[in-house]
Write a protein that holds these residues in place. Sequence first.
Motif, PDB file in Angstrom:
ATOM      1  N   MET A  98       0.752  -1.225  -0.075  1.00  0.00           N
ATOM      2  CA  MET A  98      -0.058   0.062   0.060  1.00  0.00           C
ATOM      3  C   MET A  98       0.785   1.190  -0.074  1.00  0.00           C
ATOM      4  N   GLY A  99       2.149   1.072   0.538  1.00  0.00           N
ATOM      5  CA  GLY A  99       2.923   2.353   0.369  1.00  0.00           C
ATOM      6  C   GLY A  99       2.754   3.431   1.576  1.00  0.00           C
ATOM      7  N   VAL A 100       2.624   4.649   1.006  1.00  0.00           N
ATOM      8  CA  VAL A 100       2.426   5.938   2.083  1.00  0.00           C
ATOM      9  C   VAL A 100       0.878   6.197   1.783  1.00  0.00           C
ATOM     10  N   VAL A 106      14.790   6.608  10.213  1.00  0.00           N
ATOM     11  CA  VAL A 106      14.897   6.254   8.813  1.00  0.00           C
ATOM     12  C   VAL A 106      16.182   6.687   8.103  1.00  0.00           C
ATOM     13  N   SER A 110      15.813   2.148  10.495  1.00  0.00           N
ATOM     14  CA  SER A 110      14.378   1.852   9.931  1.00  0.00           C
ATOM     15  C   SER A 110      14.018   1.929   8.536  1.00  0.00           C
ATOM     16  N   SER A 111      13.420   1.070   7.915  1.00  0.00           N
ATOM     17  CA  SER A 111      13.193   1.336   6.625  1.00  0.00           C
ATOM     18  C   SER A 111      11.528   1.183   6.394  1.00  0.00           C
ATOM     19  N   LEU A 112      10.953   2.179   5.681  1.00  0.00           N
ATOM     20  CA  LEU A 112       9.579   2.115   5.644  1.00  0.00           C
ATOM     21  C   LEU A 112       9.147   1.228   4.544  1.00  0.00           C
ATOM     22  N   GLU A 113       7.944   0.540   4.431  1.00  0.00           N
ATOM     23  CA  GLU A 113       7.300   0.156   3.352  1.00  0.00           C
ATOM     24  C   GLU A 113       5.720   0.517   3.417  1.00  0.00           C
ATOM     25  N   ASN A 114       5.003   0.163   4.397  1.00  0.00           N
ATOM     26  CA  ASN A 114       3.607   0.649   4.530  1.00  0.00           C
ATOM     27  C   ASN A 114       3.557   1.667   5.688  1.00  0.00           C
ATOM     28  N   VAL A 115       2.853   3.033   5.188  1.00  0.00           N
ATOM     29  CA  VAL A 115       2.776   4.106   6.401  1.00  0.00           C
ATOM     30  C   VAL A 115       1.529   4.776   6.276  1.00  0.00           C
TER      31      VAL A 115
END
Lengths: 166, 284
Positions: free
Chosen positions: B1-3, B35, B40-45
């Motif tokens: 879903m992403g951001v 980040v 920390s790496s973001l995928e869904n936010v």
Amino acid sequence: MISETYVLSVNRKNHEVADAHTSESLLWVLRERLELSGSKNACEEGECGSCTVLLDGDVVCSCLVLAASAVGREIITIEGLGKGDEISDIQQAFVEAGAVQCGFCTPGLLVTIDQMLDADPDPDELTVREAISGNLCRCTGYGRILEAVRIASGNRKNQSEKEDSK
Amino acid sequence: MGVIVAKSVNEACALLAENPDTTVLAGGTDLMVQVNKGASSLENVVDLTRISELKGWTINDSEIVLGSGISYSDLSKPELASILPALAQASRTVGSPQIRNAGTLGGNLATASPAGDTIPVLVAMNAILKLRSSKGQREISVDEFVTGVKSNALHAGEIIESVRLPLLEGPQEFLKVGIRNAMVISVVSLALLVDDKGKSLRVGVGSVSPVPFRATEAEEFIAGEFDWENYSQLPEKVKSRFSKLVADSTKPIDDHRGTAEYRKHSVAVLAKRALERVCIRTES
């Protein structure tokens, strides 16, 4: 993860951002993808203020804004302060006061001071010091920066008095 | 879903229920540091910053309810500062204008740092948090919510919706020790709030233990010594006893910002100073 293409409004223009990673900060996208390198990258943790931009009219550290979350917001960077090729009144005041030494903190300071003078055209010194407390300058000792603010705010005051008397 | 920029609390909770690994983003002033460091790496936010129901507040005769998305800048402005002076003072000491424009009350709570500046005030006020998920809502007191160093009682899929505080009559003080005035993480912080109706003083301390807490022994002692009639300055002996009781209740550690000994000393100094400031009338 790669984001879907999104659009950011920077300096009153829409910019498409394609193939960006989800984790990218606004600062990274501005500098590396939109080639707007005026906002500087130093600490990447919100300490130095050299990446300061306006987000819907408020100063923020662009390194702490998730770029993809800024869709639909109005972003103004140092490149958006002057009119066309003309420098802004605050940039002119920095030149006159000699408020630039190495210059790395200057873009962030200019954005911060521009916003401060828009909110309060005639700030007292404490207001100025508090407003720029998040913009670190290792060279000048701030004396000439404060002088530049005095010049710019004085000019704006004269300007508005002239307009009032017309 | 992403951001995804959520438009309502319901939408945010539904997204969190569907994708349990989703990261919740408020002001970003803590999260993005991790980040940027690569920690920390973001995928869904899910971004909560544009949910208008989290940015408002309501007030009645006895309580105020603050949306979790209210920024430190908004807490510092006269409208809220006149109602919640200690919370405003604490908010004004956070970071810089850039940080205060982005950072939120809910974010300060969720990060749950021992040095979180609003937490000593919220602890002193017995703040009640409303947590929300797709399954419903629950209330929890701030001292139950902050469970340890940077840990909190949020369940998966829950967000902080609001913070409920009593309206106290009487002077309030928030004091903090740091290495300079701006951009400072507290070495020691202290909130002292007078509750004139309840005839009690509330003391919250930060950065002197794993979680901010109330110095109850000191509170009980000073309630009996306080001049409730005139708010006159108290005798030196009383001030010293009060500040010692506050310091004795703390369990500070040595770290790169200061030693345990320095923190014990400083918290006593802040306790005495705050007490002198809430005693409005000076001895003639």
